[in-house]
Design a protein around this motif. Sequence first.
Motif, short mmCIF file in Angstrom:
data_model
loop_
_atom_site.label_atom_id
_atom_site.label_comp_id
_atom_site.label_asym_id
_atom_site.label_seq_id
_atom_site.Cartn_x
_atom_site.Cartn_y
_atom_site.Cartn_z
N ALA A 1 47.71 41.31 46.22
CA ALA A 1 47.29 41.75 45.10
C ALA A 1 46.28 42.65 45.10
N SER A 2 46.08 43.50 44.04
CA SER A 2 45.33 44.67 43.96
C SER A 2 44.72 45.02 42.37
N GLY A 3 43.47 45.07 42.26
CA GLY A 3 42.96 45.18 40.72
C GLY A 3 42.42 44.14 40.22
N ALA B 1 45.87 51.30 35.57
CA ALA B 1 46.54 49.92 35.64
C ALA B 1 45.37 48.98 35.67
N THR B 2 45.66 47.98 35.23
CA THR B 2 44.83 46.82 35.46
C THR B 2 44.63 46.27 36.69
N LEU B 3 46.25 46.05 37.07
CA LEU B 3 46.56 45.66 38.57
C LEU B 3 47.75 46.02 38.79
N VAL B 4 47.94 46.10 40.20
CA VAL B 4 49.35 46.25 40.88
C VAL B 4 49.49 45.22 41.72
N ALA B 5 50.61 44.41 41.62
CA ALA B 5 50.97 43.25 42.46
C ALA B 5 52.08 43.61 43.10
N VAL B 6 52.11 43.46 44.69
CA VAL B 6 53.47 43.69 45.34
C VAL B 6 53.94 42.42 45.99
N GLY B 7 55.16 42.03 45.57
CA GLY B 7 55.45 40.73 45.79
C GLY B 7 56.86 40.45 46.60
N GLY C 1 42.73 44.71 48.89
CA GLY C 1 43.92 44.11 48.80
C GLY C 1 44.00 42.64 49.22
N PHE C 2 44.41 41.90 48.63
CA PHE C 2 44.82 40.51 49.22
C PHE C 2 46.26 40.12 49.52
N ALA C 3 46.53 39.36 50.42
CA ALA C 3 47.93 38.83 50.26
C ALA C 3 48.00 37.42 51.02
N ASP C 4 48.84 36.41 50.34
CA ASP C 4 48.61 35.22 50.67
C ASP C 4 47.25 34.46 50.66
N GLY C 5 46.56 35.34 49.96
CA GLY C 5 45.16 34.80 49.45
C GLY C 5 44.26 35.13 50.15
N LEU D 1 43.17 41.81 52.89
CA LEU D 1 43.80 42.63 53.91
C LEU D 1 42.80 43.94 54.36
N GLY D 2 42.01 44.25 53.25
CA GLY D 2 41.06 45.43 53.57
C GLY D 2 41.17 46.34 52.52
N PRO D 3 40.43 47.42 52.43
CA PRO D 3 40.59 48.31 51.10
C PRO D 3 41.77 48.96 50.92
N LEU D 4 42.03 49.67 49.92
CA LEU D 4 43.07 50.70 49.62
C LEU D 4 42.68 51.77 50.23
#
Length: 295
Positions: free
Chosen positions: A141-143, A194-200, A270-274, A277-280
């Motif tokens: 998740a980002s944004g 963008a409001t958000l960009v999610a990478v699934g 950025g967040f992953a699995d809740g 992760l660190g900053p973009l």
Amino acid sequence: MTSEITLFVNPTAGRGRGARAAQPAARVFREAGFSVRTIVGEDPADAVRRVEKAVAEGTGALIAVGGDGLTGLALRAVAGTSTPLGVVAVGTGNDFGRTLGLPVRDPSAAARVAVAALTSARAREIDLGRVGDRWYGTVLASGFDSRVNDRGNRMRLPVGRFKYDLAILAELAAFAPVPYRLRLDDGPVMETEATLVAVGNGTSYGGGMRICAGARLDDGLLDVTVVGPCSRTTLLKVFPKVYRGTHLGHPVVSVHRAAKVELTAPGLTGFADGEPLGPLPLTARCVPGAVRLLA
């Protein structure tokens, strides 16, 4: 396969459900003839060291008992190995378990699924996302969504997905679109607000928000959901649709697929699995067949 398996337990997951879930899960495995070893780390780093040691020593399977955060740690230990992973999802969000269609908050049923896969020697190979040396199974998740994730993780009440609903309302006060630079595989750089960009890699986050509803765990690709700039009113209309995955048809939403995704945006984590992760900027890659899952 050895008859010894390892339970990796987060006792604080789901306001104590992790500790309560360990015993019925272990009972199911023992009744099926497995020897059960339990690992509870002093902290995440210590837990990962202990679990990696168990995998290196040849445990027959690793069973994650907790939420998506603990499952993320378990993925780090088994990714790229032959050790299969089972999931007893008893956390707050449980999105990894939901994506896989596993029983949620029912430790005995989840353990029986793992036992059935172990006794029939069947494990499903699934893809994982990877950012640097971090693996993830659900969504990066980002944004706006990463800010909601951060706020929701810090909220003690209410439990379940409702805390994320409240976090959405709280974050709307400071809501504003963000300028992104997005690159898919080796294609050209796309610049967009963008409001958000999610990478699934998986379909959902936040306790059932199906932000990447079309994602598949075995196609070698990541699904990229881009929610473009929109008003607070539009965002409030779109977000309830995320639980059904019907937001993907909204004009402000676009979907892409790629094996590698490069994300750049100012002031975002950025967040992953809740988990953070660190900053973009961050680069996510899909690793096909990275883990063998008992499902």
